[in-house]
Design a protein around this motif. Structure first.
Motif, PDB file in Angstrom:
ATOM      1  N   ALA A  24       1.134  -1.235  -0.185  1.00  0.00           N
ATOM      2  CA  ALA A  24      -0.151   0.004   0.146  1.00  0.00           C
ATOM      3  C   ALA A  24       0.760   0.895   0.045  1.00  0.00           C
ATOM      4  CB  ALA A  24      -0.660  -0.232   1.192  1.00  0.00           C
ATOM      5  N   GLY A  25       0.939   2.231  -1.091  1.00  0.00           N
ATOM      6  CA  GLY A  25       1.857   2.968  -1.153  1.00  0.00           C
ATOM      7  C   GLY A  25       0.768   4.175  -0.585  1.00  0.00           C
ATOM      8  N   ASP A  26       0.533   5.447  -1.339  1.00  0.00           N
ATOM      9  CA  ASP A  26       0.115   6.704  -1.200  1.00  0.00           C
ATOM     10  C   ASP A  26      -0.952   6.999  -1.871  1.00  0.00           C
ATOM     11  OD1 ASP A  26       1.814   7.604   0.811  1.00  0.00           O
ATOM     12  OD2 ASP A  26       3.453   8.547  -0.705  1.00  0.00           O
ATOM     13  N   PHE A  27      -1.432   6.531  -2.483  1.00  0.00           N
ATOM     14  CA  PHE A  27      -2.974   6.060  -3.042  1.00  0.00           C
ATOM     15  C   PHE A  27      -3.536   5.281  -1.858  1.00  0.00           C
ATOM     16  CE2 PHE A  27      -5.771   4.388  -5.835  1.00  0.00           C
ATOM     17  CZ  PHE A  27      -6.653   5.135  -5.862  1.00  0.00           C
ATOM     18  N   ARG A  28      -4.337   6.377  -0.854  1.00  0.00           N
ATOM     19  CA  ARG A  28      -5.508   6.313  -0.856  1.00  0.00           C
ATOM     20  C   ARG A  28      -6.421   6.674   0.018  1.00  0.00           C
ATOM     21  NH1 ARG A  28      -1.194   8.393   2.257  1.00  0.00           N
ATOM     22  NH2 ARG A  28      -0.127   5.958   2.344  1.00  0.00           N
ATOM     23  N   LEU A  29      -7.905   6.776   0.541  1.00  0.00           N
ATOM     24  CA  LEU A  29      -8.530   7.899   1.365  1.00  0.00           C
ATOM     25  C   LEU A  29      -8.556   8.227   2.481  1.00  0.00           C
ATOM     26  CD1 LEU A  29     -12.554   7.961  -0.035  1.00  0.00           C
ATOM     27  CD2 LEU A  29     -12.176   7.801   2.247  1.00  0.00           C
ATOM     28  N   LEU A  30      -9.294   9.439   2.967  1.00  0.00           N
ATOM     29  CA  LEU A  30      -8.742   9.105   4.305  1.00  0.00           C
ATOM     30  C   LEU A  30      -9.753   9.941   3.741  1.00  0.00           C
ATOM     31  CD1 LEU A  30      -5.162  11.109   4.726  1.00  0.00           C
ATOM     32  CD2 LEU A  30      -6.207   8.498   5.326  1.00  0.00           C
ATOM     33  N   GLY A  31     -10.907   9.844   5.886  1.00  0.00           N
ATOM     34  CA  GLY A  31     -11.800  10.804   6.269  1.00  0.00           C
ATOM     35  C   GLY A  31     -11.661  12.019   7.030  1.00  0.00           C
ATOM     36  N   ARG A  32     -12.016  13.123   7.033  1.00  0.00           N
ATOM     37  CA  ARG A  32     -11.800  13.845   7.914  1.00  0.00           C
ATOM     38  C   ARG A  32     -11.103  13.724   8.878  1.00  0.00           C
ATOM     39  NH1 ARG A  32      -9.380  18.656   6.999  1.00  0.00           N
ATOM     40  NH2 ARG A  32     -11.395  18.148   4.977  1.00  0.00           N
ATOM     41  N   THR A  33     -11.863  13.227   9.888  1.00  0.00           N
ATOM     42  CA  THR A  33     -11.181  12.650  11.425  1.00  0.00           C
ATOM     43  C   THR A  33      -9.514  12.160  11.328  1.00  0.00           C
ATOM     44  OG1 THR A  33     -13.365  11.896  12.125  1.00  0.00           O
ATOM     45  CG2 THR A  33     -11.437  11.760  13.195  1.00  0.00           C
ATOM     46  N   ALA A  34      -9.469  11.977  10.139  1.00  0.00           N
ATOM     47  CA  ALA A  34      -8.223  11.076   9.828  1.00  0.00           C
ATOM     48  C   ALA A  34      -7.195  12.428   9.538  1.00  0.00           C
ATOM     49  CB  ALA A  34      -8.304   9.819   8.470  1.00  0.00           C
ATOM     50  N   VAL A  35      -7.910  13.099   8.476  1.00  0.00           N
ATOM     51  CA  VAL A  35      -7.074  14.502   7.825  1.00  0.00           C
ATOM     52  C   VAL A  35      -6.640  15.262   9.378  1.00  0.00           C
ATOM     53  CG1 VAL A  35      -6.740  16.170   6.410  1.00  0.00           C
ATOM     54  CG2 VAL A  35      -7.944  14.120   6.073  1.00  0.00           C
ATOM     55  N   ASP A  36      -7.642  15.453  10.212  1.00  0.00           N
ATOM     56  CA  ASP A  36      -7.515  16.095  10.977  1.00  0.00           C
ATOM     57  C   ASP A  36      -6.303  15.502  11.987  1.00  0.00           C
ATOM     58  OD1 ASP A  36      -9.104  18.430  10.122  1.00  0.00           O
ATOM     59  OD2 ASP A  36     -11.033  17.782  11.027  1.00  0.00           O
ATOM     60  N   ALA A  37      -6.900  14.532  12.648  1.00  0.00           N
ATOM     61  CA  ALA A  37      -5.058  13.697  13.244  1.00  0.00           C
ATOM     62  C   ALA A  37      -3.508  14.281  12.373  1.00  0.00           C
ATOM     63  CB  ALA A  37      -5.981  12.693  13.352  1.00  0.00           C
ATOM     64  N   LEU A  38      -4.020  13.681  11.499  1.00  0.00           N
ATOM     65  CA  LEU A  38      -2.405  13.865  10.227  1.00  0.00           C
ATOM     66  C   LEU A  38      -2.154  15.338  10.291  1.00  0.00           C
ATOM     67  CD1 LEU A  38      -3.246  11.689   7.810  1.00  0.00           C
ATOM     68  CD2 LEU A  38      -1.661  11.088   9.605  1.00  0.00           C
ATOM     69  N   THR A  39      -3.065  16.112  10.441  1.00  0.00           N
ATOM     70  CA  THR A  39      -1.939  17.616  10.923  1.00  0.00           C
ATOM     71  C   THR A  39      -1.868  17.758  11.947  1.00  0.00           C
ATOM     72  OG1 THR A  39      -4.138  18.383  10.831  1.00  0.00           O
ATOM     73  CG2 THR A  39      -3.990  18.533   8.933  1.00  0.00           C
ATOM     74  N   GLU A  40      -2.327  17.608  13.038  1.00  0.00           N
ATOM     75  CA  GLU A  40      -1.943  17.878  13.986  1.00  0.00           C
ATOM     76  C   GLU A  40      -0.761  17.353  14.350  1.00  0.00           C
ATOM     77  OE1 GLU A  40      -3.232  19.992  16.048  1.00  0.00           O
ATOM     78  OE2 GLU A  40      -4.771  20.430  14.629  1.00  0.00           O
ATOM     79  N   LEU A  41      -0.165  16.062  13.578  1.00  0.00           N
ATOM     80  CA  LEU A  41       0.862  15.547  14.254  1.00  0.00           C
ATOM     81  C   LEU A  41       2.345  16.422  13.677  1.00  0.00           C
ATOM     82  CD1 LEU A  41       0.431  11.946  13.099  1.00  0.00           C
ATOM     83  CD2 LEU A  41       0.570  12.551  14.993  1.00  0.00           C
ATOM     84  N   PRO A  42       3.004  16.494  15.142  1.00  0.00           N
ATOM     85  CA  PRO A  42       4.644  17.835  14.665  1.00  0.00           C
ATOM     86  C   PRO A  42       5.480  16.745  13.463  1.00  0.00           C
ATOM     87  CG  PRO A  42       4.281  16.922  16.356  1.00  0.00           C
ATOM     88  CD  PRO A  42       3.053  16.307  15.890  1.00  0.00           C
ATOM     89  N   GLU A  43       5.039  16.357  12.585  1.00  0.00           N
ATOM     90  CA  GLU A  43       6.284  15.830  12.088  1.00  0.00           C
ATOM     91  C   GLU A  43       6.847  16.627  11.006  1.00  0.00           C
ATOM     92  OE1 GLU A  43       6.603  11.941  12.006  1.00  0.00           O
ATOM     93  OE2 GLU A  43       6.055  11.605  13.705  1.00  0.00           O
ATOM     94  N   HIS A  44       8.217  15.521  10.954  1.00  0.00           N
ATOM     95  CA  HIS A  44       9.103  16.865  10.286  1.00  0.00           C
ATOM     96  C   HIS A  44       8.871  16.510   8.581  1.00  0.00           C
ATOM     97  CE1 HIS A  44      10.321  21.363  10.925  1.00  0.00           C
ATOM     98  NE2 HIS A  44       9.919  21.039  12.430  1.00  0.00           N
ATOM     99  N   LEU A  45       9.865  14.850   9.644  1.00  0.00           N
ATOM    100  CA  LEU A  45       9.635  14.473   8.159  1.00  0.00           C
ATOM    101  C   LEU A  45       8.620  12.927   7.323  1.00  0.00           C
ATOM    102  CD1 LEU A  45      13.677  13.664   8.680  1.00  0.00           C
ATOM    103  CD2 LEU A  45      12.734  14.788   6.645  1.00  0.00           C
TER     104      LEU A  45
END
Length: 333
Positions: A168-189
């Motif tokens: 599984a690469g970067d072809f995926r579907l995310l719900g708004r809950t998942a997107v908001d959770a990812l944007t809150e993560l302090p990941e630089h890489l």
């Protein structure tokens, strides 16, 4: 930085679906990609936006995107000031996507856009926050590409855990809950193929056969593949540090065994010139030390990058923000 529809000067209505497409020097394949993607999205019967992130392209990609935007009202162009890498371009797209569901897809058409309808249907019917696109057939890839991909997924599943979907690469579907959770993560890489499973949200899979690249050349040479593997391992596990410790212990044990053998040979009076064995031992220990220092250096480099606090990308233009097409600059995190 999240951009809402109100910030963008757009109507308050939120599209049902956002499609995020990182783009870098893809002037040849963009028209083909549009011909495949637009009919699929039009047939869904939902409101949507297509958010293309131009990752500092140096060919005619910006001009092609501007021309396409005039012909396709739902197309939105975000332009980064410089090339920041595929994962950071994907981050810029996720931070600015407004849809209730967000699909990320590459522009090379190796991942078929037609699968998006199946992803959305599965997410809505089963109430899933994540739907992974899983490749069941990679026969169009070269033997070397298939071998390195298999090695990569075995490695990350061993280090990170079995929650990482195989192939599984970067072809995926995310719900708004998942997107908001990812944007809150302090990941630089960020490495999203590992970050998304780490969230532990309800997920499903849609399988498909990987297709050959429609046009142009791959933007993922061997150097970037190695970089992705290093970021995947060092960003999600301390296992390499433990490996370095065990290698050091093994080196010490080998040296002790060699010392015992030398003393025994001396006591038995069988002194044999040992230039070869000494040379091999020195080279082995030197390589072992360099390997351990290199592993430590990877972690120190990650801490150094994080402490600098520099944004991973700089947005110089967003067609949804600047109706007059005047460049502006914002930074990510």
């Amino acid at each position: 930085m999240n951009v809402t529809s109100a910030d963008c000067g757009q109507p308050s209505s939120i599209p049902r679906l956002s499609v995020v497409v990182p783009v870098f020097n893809e002037e040849d394949v963009l028209p083909l990609f549009t011909q495949r993607l637009r009919p699929v999205l039009d047939d869904l019967g939902v409101t949507y936006e297509v958010l293309t992130v131009d990752d500092g392209s140096r060919d005619a990609t910006p001009a092609v995107l501007d021309m396409m935007r005039r012909q396709w009202p739902q197309l939105r162009v975000v332009r980064l000031r410089r090339n920041s890498g595929h994962q950071n371009a994907l981050t810029a797209g996720l931070h600015r996507a407004r849809g209730e569901y967000v699909v990320s897809i590459d522009v090379d058409l190796q991942d078929p856009p037609e699968v998006i309808a199946e992803m959305l249907s599965l997410a809505e019917s089963a109430g899933l926050d994540v739907v992974h696109g899983v490749r069941t057939d990679r026969s169009t890839d070269s033997l070397f590409k298939r071998w390195t991909a298999a090695l990569y997924y075995r490695l990350v599943r061993r280090v990170v855990g079995a929650s990482v979907p195989h192939n599984a690469g970067d072809f995926r579907l995310l719900g708004r809950t998942a997107v908001d959770a990812l944007t809150e993560l302090p990941e630089h890489l960020p490495v999203y193929r590992l970050l998304v499973p780490w969230l532990g949200l309800p997920s499903g899979e849609v399988t498909y056969a990987r297709q050959p690249r429609a046009a142009g050349r791959s933007k993922y040479p061997i150097a970037k593949m190695i970089r992705l593997a290093l970021d995947s391992v060092t960003g999600f596990s301390a296992a390499p540090l433990r490996v370095a410790t065990w290698l050091g212990c093994a080196g010490i044990a080998l040296c002790m065994a060699s010392g015992v053998a030398v003393v025994a040979a001396y006591l038995w009076g069988t002194v044999v010139p040992g230039w070869t064995s000494m040379f091999v031992a020195l080279v082995f220990l030197g390589a072992l030390q360099l390997l351990c220092l290199g592993l430590l250096g990877e972690y120190v480099a990650r801490m150094f990058t994080t402490m600098q606090g520099r944004p991973p990308y700089v947005v110089t233009f967003d067609s949804a923000v600047s109706s007059r097409n005047r460049p502006y600059a914002t930074t990510g995190r």
